[in-house]
Design a protein around this motif. Structure first.
Motif, PDB file in Angstrom:
ATOM      1  N   ALA B 115      -2.224  -2.075   7.676  1.00 39.53           N
ATOM      2  CA  ALA B 115      -3.575  -3.543   7.579  1.00 39.53           C
ATOM      3  C   ALA B 115      -3.454  -4.420   7.110  1.00 39.53           C
ATOM      4  O   ALA B 115      -2.597  -4.034   5.411  1.00 39.53           O
ATOM      5  CB  ALA B 115      -5.049  -2.462   7.400  1.00 39.53           C
ATOM      6  N   PRO B 116      -4.962  -5.451   6.488  1.00 41.42           N
ATOM      7  CA  PRO B 116      -3.554  -6.455   5.587  1.00 41.42           C
ATOM      8  C   PRO B 116      -4.195  -5.933   3.995  1.00 41.42           C
ATOM      9  O   PRO B 116      -5.841  -5.937   4.004  1.00 41.42           O
ATOM     10  CB  PRO B 116      -5.417  -7.851   6.481  1.00 41.42           C
ATOM     11  N   GLY B 117      -3.083  -6.396   3.678  1.00 37.60           N
ATOM     12  CA  GLY B 117      -3.458  -5.456   2.261  1.00 37.60           C
ATOM     13  C   GLY B 117      -3.400  -3.866   1.397  1.00 37.60           C
ATOM     14  O   GLY B 117      -2.962  -3.480   0.346  1.00 37.60           O
ATOM     15  N   VAL B 118      -2.850  -3.278   3.227  1.00 33.39           N
ATOM     16  CA  VAL B 118      -2.529  -1.922   2.450  1.00 33.39           C
ATOM     17  C   VAL B 118      -1.923  -1.306   2.547  1.00 33.39           C
ATOM     18  O   VAL B 118      -0.924  -1.604   4.295  1.00 33.39           O
ATOM     19  CB  VAL B 118      -3.566  -1.391   3.795  1.00 33.39           C
ATOM     20  N   TYR B 119      -0.867  -0.684   1.968  1.00 29.35           N
ATOM     21  CA  TYR B 119       0.790  -0.028   2.226  1.00 29.35           C
ATOM     22  C   TYR B 119       0.354   1.840   1.849  1.00 29.35           C
ATOM     23  O   TYR B 119      -0.430   2.069   1.065  1.00 29.35           O
ATOM     24  CB  TYR B 119       1.459  -0.768   1.002  1.00 29.35           C
ATOM     25  N   GLN B 120       1.097   2.023   3.339  1.00 27.58           N
ATOM     26  CA  GLN B 120       1.189   2.974   2.554  1.00 27.58           C
ATOM     27  C   GLN B 120       2.760   3.961   2.567  1.00 27.58           C
ATOM     28  O   GLN B 120       4.158   2.973   3.887  1.00 27.58           O
ATOM     29  CB  GLN B 120       0.734   3.930   4.811  1.00 27.58           C
ATOM     30  N   SER B 121       2.661   5.030   2.227  1.00 27.71           N
ATOM     31  CA  SER B 121       4.532   5.451   2.232  1.00 27.71           C
ATOM     32  C   SER B 121       4.314   6.604   3.449  1.00 27.71           C
ATOM     33  O   SER B 121       3.634   7.473   3.072  1.00 27.71           O
ATOM     34  CB  SER B 121       4.534   5.799   0.894  1.00 27.71           C
ATOM     35  N   GLU B 122       5.878   6.956   3.124  1.00 28.30           N
ATOM     36  CA  GLU B 122       6.249   8.370   3.688  1.00 28.30           C
ATOM     37  C   GLU B 122       7.790   8.770   3.145  1.00 28.30           C
ATOM     38  O   GLU B 122       8.346   7.813   3.314  1.00 28.30           O
ATOM     39  CB  GLU B 122       6.494   8.058   5.679  1.00 28.30           C
ATOM     40  N   PRO B 123       7.226  10.404   2.653  1.00 30.56           N
ATOM     41  CA  PRO B 123       8.296  10.087   2.309  1.00 30.56           C
ATOM     42  C   PRO B 123       9.394  11.101   3.257  1.00 30.56           C
ATOM     43  O   PRO B 123       9.237  11.451   4.273  1.00 30.56           O
ATOM     44  CB  PRO B 123       7.914  11.719   1.016  1.00 30.56           C
ATOM     45  N   VAL B 124      10.421  10.236   2.846  1.00 30.59           N
ATOM     46  CA  VAL B 124      11.344  11.461   3.771  1.00 30.59           C
ATOM     47  C   VAL B 124      12.134  12.666   3.448  1.00 30.59           C
ATOM     48  O   VAL B 124      11.375  13.307   4.452  1.00 30.59           O
ATOM     49  CB  VAL B 124      12.874  10.863   3.200  1.00 30.59           C
ATOM     50  N   THR B 125      12.163  13.231   1.775  1.00 27.09           N
ATOM     51  CA  THR B 125      11.812  14.473   1.835  1.00 27.09           C
ATOM     52  C   THR B 125      10.807  14.931   1.858  1.00 27.09           C
ATOM     53  O   THR B 125       9.746  14.199   1.380  1.00 27.09           O
ATOM     54  CB  THR B 125      12.530  14.952   0.473  1.00 27.09           C
ATOM     55  N   ASP B 126       9.680  16.194   2.074  1.00 26.77           N
ATOM     56  CA  ASP B 126       9.254  16.619   1.808  1.00 26.77           C
ATOM     57  C   ASP B 126       8.404  15.900   0.755  1.00 26.77           C
ATOM     58  O   ASP B 126       8.995  16.351  -0.540  1.00 26.77           O
ATOM     59  CB  ASP B 126       8.682  18.222   2.256  1.00 26.77           C
ATOM     60  N   GLY B 127       6.987  15.252   0.304  1.00 25.71           N
ATOM     61  CA  GLY B 127       6.251  15.193  -0.740  1.00 25.71           C
ATOM     62  C   GLY B 127       5.390  14.548  -0.403  1.00 25.71           C
ATOM     63  O   GLY B 127       4.410  14.888   0.672  1.00 25.71           O
ATOM     64  N   THR B 128       4.469  13.560  -1.756  1.00 21.30           N
ATOM     65  CA  THR B 128       2.826  13.074  -2.162  1.00 21.30           C
ATOM     66  C   THR B 128       3.259  11.849  -1.124  1.00 21.30           C
ATOM     67  O   THR B 128       4.261  11.495  -1.441  1.00 21.30           O
ATOM     68  CB  THR B 128       2.757  12.977  -3.011  1.00 21.30           C
ATOM     69  N   ARG B 129       2.319  11.992   0.046  1.00 21.45           N
ATOM     70  CA  ARG B 129       2.430  10.533   0.623  1.00 21.45           C
ATOM     71  C   ARG B 129       1.449   9.405  -0.642  1.00 21.45           C
ATOM     72  O   ARG B 129       0.607   9.978  -0.752  1.00 21.45           O
ATOM     73  CB  ARG B 129       1.892  10.453   2.154  1.00 21.45           C
TER      74      ARG B 129
END
Lengths: 243, 191, 291
Positions: B115-129
């Motif tokens: 979203a405008p100004g919102v960055y989301q992460s997805e870890p490749v290995t299991d971990g915290t987003r």
């Protein structure tokens, strides 16, 4: 009645300077005593020691006849900054009571202060700044301050320095009155003729007490030289110019 | 006849009095101090919030990176009037977006502009987003340790500036918000 | 206090008080000015008489370090009163003690203490401001009338009352001890006690005024009204009263003026500028009058 002053082996030293050494004397009550000697000889220091203003060693005692009385002190000078709006009247009132100068609506204090100033002929100068007065006039005000509490012991350090003739006349008249009332008076004086007029006991001090006695005896022409020269009898001494 | 001894002037006592006064001031001061302390604990947190001081070390590095990144992102946004793309941030060597050794170490997070100004992460290995919300001036970081929050879809196009995500949407999606001690102070005084 | 604020806002609505008076913080600031102004002026006269202007500057700057220490110890940044009080008081007492006991020339000594206070304060304060809230820096340095709470006014009022009562009983003796310590001692006054008492009063007033005027300029407010009054009065009593009046007036005008004119300058700066303009007027009048 003023006290007798007893000095027992009084000495005063600051770091390497010995100002006074082994001064022992008894100053009789109800008398006028004059301390004379060369500049830097310790006259002022002796006076200040008697007042408890120096870290002297030895014993000094006042022997009061009845009850402890009041002490008046006229210092050699006090620095009055010319721009500070402290009037002559202000200065006397300062010495007179706790009642602060900015809240003083007490007429009685003012009247008493002016009376004291009148004894020295300074009542018409009451609204002048202390810093604007001449040295001699300031001396007169300092004298007025000392007389406020009607002291039984009066100690004056070169009180007529810079005074004009009129001031000196006020001064000598007051001293004579006080002696008649039985007060003890101690003066450091330079003026030999004035001292003769006062008919006082003279003590010559130059690092130590050289001689005490009546004016005629102590102030003989042969001995007058001692009043102006430094003669210190200890080789470890340095001539200091502190007066 | 009364004999009065003249006391020699002795300056020795002055030091003792001053030392005593100073000690007294310090004692009284330390006694009164607890009454005037700011306690972080007094501020109660909502269910969806956690103090940064309560977090274990591993997420702290990522959060520190995100705080700095936030400043850079805000600067780029204000200069270009557009939210920087992930590719742009990678090229700018901005952690945690740039794919360097520490990115490797942290779990190779894949970042998306959702979203405008919102960055989301997805870890490749299991971990915290992680989620960085740079919509406002103050940094706002959310995380999801249990991988339970619903992921937000990537922005279809960067022209879609109308989407402004609210805090409620993050809470509803199941994300946890990190509270820094500054935030507590900021909300306490009204500036 | 609430009734006062209510009255003020009613007056503002009615039109005979300006709009600024409807703000609660403005009323608080004005009451603070009325409490601390007379004391600053009154004690300032003694500061001038005792030539302690430089000393009070140093104590003012020590407030920087005191505030930083207070915040570091966990006090709220807008009211670190314990750290401020303890540090400034100990600083002032030590400075005066070292002055009495060593042969170091007075201005050198105060210069050293002042530099240490400023350097230490700046370092700690920068560190603290980055950690907590950068905006507080401006408030600490130059004052902020926006943050005066009712509790502040209570503490201010009590300390001012304490000092005024103390001053009523000790003013004459403090002044005599500064003009001629020998005469004072012969009269039986403990000059050391009165000296230290005065030092403590100065420190207390400085701490009280730091919130309004800021640490950098608070020393100046002890000095300028007195310097102005000195040009205009002929006796000590009117010196003290005029100095108090000028200090209070400067505080009030300096607080109101930026609000009225909608300038966003810190209160400390405007108060000192108003005070200095009084001094300028008095000086010019004096010089021209002499011709």
């Amino acid at each position: 009645m003023g006290p007798a002053i007893v000095l027992d082996d009084v000495s005063l030293r600051y770091e390497n300077n010995i100002i006074l050494e082994k001064v022992s004397a008894t100053l009789d009550a109800g008398q006028c005593h004059v301390v004379m000697g060369p500049n830097g000889g310790g006259k002022t220091s002796l006076l200040r020691s008697i007042l408890g203003l120096t870290p002297f060693k030895g014993d000094i005692q006042f022997q009061w006849q009845q009850s402890k009385g009041k002490i008046g002190y006229v210092p050699q000078k006090a620095t009055f900054e010319p721009s500070l709006p402290l009037t002559v009247l202000d200065f006397i009132l300062l010495n007179q009571s706790r009642s602060p100068l900015f809240f003083n609506f007490n007429k009685k204090h003012k009247v008493k202060a002016l009376q004291q100033l009148a004894r020295l002929g300074m009542e018409d100068r009451a609204m002048f700044r202390m810093g604007q007065l001449s040295g001699g006039e300031q001396q007169r005000v300092l004298f007025a301050q000392a007389l406020l509490d009607d002291p039984d012991l009066l100690i004056l350090d070169e009180p007529t320095n810079g005074m004009d003739e009129q001031g000196v006349r006020y001064f000598e008249a007051l001293i004579n009155d006080l002696v008649k009332e039985g007060k003890t008076i101690l003066i450091v004086h330079h003026d030999i003729s004035a001292v003769r007029r006062l008919q006082a006991t003279v003590h010559v001090v130059n690092g130590m007490l050289l001689e005490s006695g009546q004016a005629e005896e102590v102030l003989k022409p042969s001995k007058i030289e001692r009043l102006f020269n430094h003669y210190r009898h200890h080789s470890s001494q340095q001539k200091s110019e502190i007066s | 006849m009364i004999t009065q001894s003249v006391i020699s002037e002795n300056r020795g006592h002055e030091g003792y009095w001053i030392a005593f006064l100073c000690a007294l001031i310090l004692i009284v001061g330390s006694l009164l101090l607890p009454f005037n302390s700011v306690h972080d604990g007094h501020h109660t947190l909502a269910k969806h919030q956690v103090f940064i001081s309560d977090l274990a070390p591993p997420p702290l590095a990522m959060i520190a990176d995100l705080r700095l990144a936030h400043e850079e992102i805000r600067y780029l946004y204000e200069t270009n009037q557009a939210w920087p793309e992930i590719a742009q941030l990678e090229e700018g060597w901005l952690a945690p977006f740039v794919k360097d050794k520490s990115w490797d170490h942290q779990g190779k997070h894949q970042w998306l502009l959702v979203a405008p100004g919102v960055y989301q992460s997805e870890p490749v290995t299991d971990g915290t987003r992680y989620l960085l919300n740079s919509q406002g001036q103050a940094v706002d970081i959310w995380f999801d340790q249990a991988q339970q929050a619903s992921l937000l879809p990537a922005l279809a196009s960067t022209e879609d500036n109308a989407t402004v995500l609210s805090t409620e949407q993050f809470i509803d999606a199941g994300w946890i918000q990190v509270i820094f001690s500054d935030d507590v102070e900021e909300t306490a005084h009204h500036h | 206090m609430d009734t006062l604020r209510l009255l003020a806002s009613q007056g503002a609505e009615a039109g005979w008080l300006s709009e600024s008076f409807s703000y609660a913080f403005m009323i608080n600031a004005l009451v603070a000015a009325l409490l601390v102004g007379p004391l600053l002026g009154g004690l300032g006269t003694l500061v001038i008489a005792k030539r302690l202007a430089f000393f009070s500057e140093a104590v003012g700057h020590a407030a920087l370090t005191g505030i930083a220490i207070g915040v570091l110890l966990g006090e709220p940044p807008e009211n670190p009163i314990i750290g401020l009080f303890c540090f400034c008081m100990i600083f002032a007492l030590l400075l005066h003690f070292v002055r009495n006991r060593t042969a170091v020339p007075y201005d050198t000594l105060v210069g050293v203490f002042l530099a240490v206070a400023l350097a230490g304060g700046a370092a700690l304060l920068m560190y603290v401001a980055r950690k907590i809230n950068i905006h507080m820096l401006e408030n600490v340095l130059f004052g902020s009338i926006l943050t005066i709470t009712d509790f502040d006014l209570l503490v201010l009022g009590l300390s001012c009352l304490l000092i005024i009562v103390g001053l009523m009983f000790t003013f004459n003796r403090i002044l005599l001890a500064s003009i001629s310590p020998d005469i004072a001692k012969v009269r039986g006054y403990n000059t050391h006690f009165y000296d230290y008492l005065f030092v403590m009063m100065i420190t207390l007033v400085t701490i009280a005024a730091v919130k309004i005027v800021g640490a950098v300029l608070v020393g100046a407010l002890l000095l300028i009204p007195g310097a102005t009054a000195r040009l205009m009065t002929k006796s000590m009593g009117s010196f003290v009263l005029l100095s108090s009046f000028l200090a209070t007036l400067s505080c009030i005008i300096g607080t109101l003026l930026p609000m009225e004119l909608k300038w966003s300058i810190p209160s400390g700066a405007s108060i000192i500028l108003v005070s200095a303009s009084f001094f300028l007027i008095a000086t010019v009048t004096r010089i021209v009058g002499r011709k």
